[in-house]
Design an enzyme around this catalytic site. Structure first.
Site, PDB file in Angstrom:
ATOM      1  CG  ASN A   9     100.281  43.529 128.808  1.00 60.04           C
ATOM      2  OD1 ASN A   9     101.415  43.832 129.107  1.00 60.04           O
ATOM      3  ND2 ASN A   9      99.236  44.204 128.450  1.00 60.04           N
ATOM      4  CE  LYS A  11      97.946  45.952 131.459  1.00 60.92           C
ATOM      5  NZ  LYS A  11      96.690  46.757 131.834  1.00 60.92           N
ATOM      6  CG  HIS A  99      97.228  47.261 125.886  1.00 63.99           C
ATOM      7  ND1 HIS A  99      96.876  48.416 126.789  1.00 63.99           N
ATOM      8  CD2 HIS A  99      97.054  45.923 126.724  1.00 63.99           C
ATOM      9  CE1 HIS A  99      96.578  47.681 128.013  1.00 63.99           C
ATOM     10  NE2 HIS A  99      96.517  46.447 127.709  1.00 63.99           N
ATOM     11  CD  GLU A 101      97.362  49.703 130.173  1.00 62.42           C
ATOM     12  OE1 GLU A 101      98.456  49.192 129.930  1.00 62.42           O
ATOM     13  OE2 GLU A 101      96.393  49.216 130.796  1.00 62.42           O
ATOM     14  CD  GLU A 172      93.614  43.884 126.597  1.00 62.25           C
ATOM     15  OE1 GLU A 172      93.760  43.125 127.502  1.00 62.25           O
ATOM     16  OE2 GLU A 172      94.113  44.792 126.522  1.00 62.25           O
ATOM     17  N   GLY A 178      91.767  46.589 134.344  1.00 58.51           N
ATOM     18  CA  GLY A 178      92.327  46.890 135.673  1.00 58.51           C
ATOM     19  C   GLY A 178      91.351  47.618 136.536  1.00 58.51           C
ATOM     20  CB  SER A 218      88.561  42.638 135.397  1.00 64.30           C
ATOM     21  OG  SER A 218      89.149  43.928 135.579  1.00 64.30           O
TER      22      SER A 218
HETATM   23  P1  13P Z   1      93.571  43.624 133.506  1.00 62.13           P
HETATM   24  O1  13P Z   1      93.920  42.045 133.481  1.00 62.13           O
HETATM   25  O2  13P Z   1      94.686  44.127 134.911  1.00 62.13           O
HETATM   26  O3  13P Z   1      92.314  44.243 133.591  1.00 62.13           O
HETATM   27  O4  13P Z   1      94.482  44.174 132.580  1.00 62.13           O
HETATM   28  C1  13P Z   1      94.168  43.565 131.151  1.00 62.13           C
HETATM   29  C2  13P Z   1      94.922  44.056 130.170  1.00 62.13           C
HETATM   30  O5  13P Z   1      94.986  45.441 129.840  1.00 62.13           O
HETATM   31  C3  13P Z   1      95.937  43.199 129.405  1.00 62.13           C
HETATM   32  O6  13P Z   1      96.472  43.503 128.256  1.00 62.13           O
END
Ligand code: 13P
Length: 256
Positions: A9, A11, A99, A101, A172, A178, A218
């Protein structure tokens, strides 16, 4: 056998040329895949066409492109949104839905996500459905109830056949996204087994065994193999570590 999937992803990162370069660098060093193994590049909308052209040239049916969002309506006055047909025109076959976010910054509710899931499945698209709890819910030991509600309100209305054909679940935990704090293998396995038990209770054993459940948060080159070795972890949804070939390739290689 359940599908094993590593999805990147991206983003809101990388320019188009950077993205194409990244995919080319990854393709140059890909391991040989078995038929149940898949890699999905979930790029920004603007990159999808070019990235799709690159992966189509490989004729490798294990490689796919995915979008990070879509709208549930077919067309109309929805400024800034993208329809499923528009994504299909680009050759996209997967979409990340729910997601954290999107839920947090764009107030996407379980009900709204359900509409997107229904629209995508009606169009034979593959849904990477995200669930996961925030830190305060984990600290209160309420994560199971939290995730169960997300699944119940957005995907558990589907028939056994439809959910098996169209849905991959990505767990997740928000506190791991992150942050550099990964769920331990015990925490990941425990939640994945719980989700599988919900599938068994809501549907049947066949459905529970056939749906892939990915871990995200992560996940990186150093911890992927350990996480993917868990019985109920079928791959990963990768953020930061998907942005460089040297960190994404070992994660792909960790897929069994
Ligand atoms: P990270 O791997 O940067 O923690 O992000 C995970 C994520 O949100 C994947 O959709």
């Amino acid at each position: 056998m359940r599908k094993k999937i590593v999805a990147g992803n991206w983003k809101m990162n990388l320019g188009i040329q950077e993205g194409v370069q990244l995919v080319n660098d990854i393709i140059a060093k890909l391991p040989v895949f078995q038929t149940h193994q898949h890699v999905i590049f979930c790029t920004p909308f603007t990159h999808l066409q070019k990235v799709n052209e690159v992966i189509n040239q490989t004729k490798n049916s294990s490689l796919h492109t995915g979008a990070q969002n879509c709208h549930d309506k077919t067309s109309g006055a929805y400024t800034g949104e993208i329809s499923i047909a528009m994504l299909q025109e680009l050759g996209v076959n997967s979409v990340i839905i729910g997601h954290s976010e999107r839920r947090q910054y764009f107030q996407e509710s379980n009900e709204f996500l359900k509409n997107k899931v229904d629209a995508l499945l009606a169009n034979k698209m593959h849904v990477l459905f995200c669930c996961g709890e925030p830190l305060e819910v984990r600290e209160a030991a309420q994560q199971n109830a939290w995730v169960e509600k997300q699944l119940q309100e957005s995907i558990f209305h589907l028939s056994a056949e439809t959910i098996q054909q169209g849905i991959t679940i990505a767990y997740e935990p928000i506190w791991a996204i992150g942050t550099g704090v990964t769920a331990s293998t015990a925490q990941a396995q425990e939640m994945h087994a719980f989700i599988r038990s919900l599938l068994q209770a809501t549907y049947d054993e066949d459905t529970a065994q056939n749906i892939s459940i990915l871990y995200g948060g992560s996940c990186n080159a150093a911890n992927a193999a350990e996480l993917f070795a868990c019985e109920d972890v079928d791959g990963g949804l990768i953020g930061g570590a998907a942005l460089k070939a040297e960190s994404f390739l070992p994660i792909i290689e960790a897929m069994k």
